[in-house]
Enzyme design. Structure first.
Site, short mmCIF file in Angstrom:
data_model
loop_
_atom_site.label_atom_id
_atom_site.label_comp_id
_atom_site.label_asym_id
_atom_site.label_seq_id
_atom_site.Cartn_x
_atom_site.Cartn_y
_atom_site.Cartn_z
N HIS A 52 0.84 -1.36 -0.10
CA HIS A 52 -0.57 0.07 0.12
C HIS A 52 1.09 1.54 0.12
CE1 HIS A 52 0.49 -1.24 4.21
NE2 HIS A 52 1.09 0.29 4.43
C1 T46 Z 1 3.55 0.10 6.29
C2 T46 Z 1 4.50 -1.33 6.65
C3 T46 Z 1 5.74 -1.33 6.69
C4 T46 Z 1 -3.15 -0.97 13.84
O1 T46 Z 1 -3.54 -1.16 15.17
N1 T46 Z 1 -1.86 -0.05 14.92
C5 T46 Z 1 -1.05 0.67 13.52
O2 T46 Z 1 -0.07 1.08 14.50
C6 T46 Z 1 -0.57 -0.41 12.63
C7 T46 Z 1 0.39 -0.20 11.71
C8 T46 Z 1 -1.30 -1.49 12.58
N2 T46 Z 1 -2.88 -1.62 13.09
C9 T46 Z 1 -3.01 -2.90 12.77
C10 T46 Z 1 -4.19 -2.98 11.49
C11 T46 Z 1 -3.76 -4.75 10.84
O3 T46 Z 1 -5.43 -4.71 11.59
O4 T46 Z 1 -2.62 -4.22 12.50
C12 T46 Z 1 -2.47 -4.73 11.70
C13 T46 Z 1 -1.86 -4.98 10.69
O5 T46 Z 1 -1.80 -4.24 10.23
P1 T46 Z 1 -1.38 -4.08 8.34
O6 T46 Z 1 -1.81 -5.48 8.14
O7 T46 Z 1 -1.51 -2.62 7.78
O8 T46 Z 1 1.10 -4.23 8.32
P2 T46 Z 1 1.86 -4.01 7.47
O9 T46 Z 1 2.72 -4.58 7.79
O10 T46 Z 1 1.27 -4.81 5.99
O11 T46 Z 1 2.05 -2.11 7.35
C14 T46 Z 1 2.74 -1.88 8.14
C15 T46 Z 1 1.69 -0.15 8.02
O12 T46 Z 1 0.13 -0.66 8.45
C16 T46 Z 1 1.80 0.42 7.38
O13 T46 Z 1 1.84 1.71 6.80
O14 T46 Z 1 3.91 0.73 5.71
O15 T46 Z 1 3.54 -1.55 7.74
#
Ligand code: T46
Length: 138
Positions: A52
């Site tokens: 994303h």
């Molecule tokens: C990015 C990459 C490098 C939260 O509740 N709080 C938070 O601050 C974050 C980052 C995530 N979450 C929750 C949302 C989802 O339910 O944690 C779960 C996993 O998040 P996500 O699928 O977005 O994880 P990544 O590793 O794909 O992405 C994250 C960051 O969201 C994004 O900003 O750049 O790490």
């Protein structure tokens, strides 16, 4: 809209016989105020993270342990980075798409970011990304 390029930044590091101490202090090292810190760890082999872009959030990623690769999609094309040291990080400005992959065993991705968590800040499709690049923050 103008999207600043992702780039590597060296973190000021103090070295002595006891080892290294790397420090990010205010705006000396990265060009935004840190509002949130999160860690990605225990990533199973072959799994990917990211997939994303963000409308407003700037980010600085550091491999504080182990290594992983980052693919950045920005208006001037794709860029590839390997993060594998704690004294260097990758600045990812808003509007850049990021994919994190090839995590080593024991890798820790430390993420310093400029905003509090907001699901509405995410750009999750290439169509939306292209529209953002053309039209700005919509
Ligand atoms: C990015 C990459 C490098 C939260 O509740 N709080 C938070 O601050 C974050 C980052 C995530 N979450 C929750 C949302 C989802 O339910 O944690 C779960 C996993 O998040 P996500 O699928 O977005 O994880 P990544 O590793 O794909 O992405 C994250 C960051 O969201 C994004 O900003 O750049 O790490």
């Amino acid at each position: 809209m103008e999207v600043n390029p992702a780039r590597l930044i060296n973190i000021p590091t103090i070295t002595d016989v006891r080892g290294n101490l790397s420090v990010i202090d205010g705006l000396d090292c990265i060009p935004f105020t840190i509002k949130r810190v999160y860690f990605i760890h225990n990533v199973p082999g072959g799994e990917e993270r990211g997939g994303h872009a963000h409308k407003t959030m700037d980010q600085f990623l550091v491999a504080t342990s182990g290594s992983f690769d980052v693919r950045i999609n920005q208006p001037n094309g794709l860029s590839y980075f390997t993060l594998n040291r704690a004294d260097q990080g990758l600045l990812i400005p808003s509007g850049c798409w990021r994919d994190l992959y090839n995590f080593s065993s024991g890798a820790v991705c430390t993420s310093l970011v400029s905003t509090h968590y907001d699901p509405g800040d995410y750009i999750r499709s290439v169509d939306e990304l292209n529209a953002f690049w053309i039209g700005g923050n919509n």
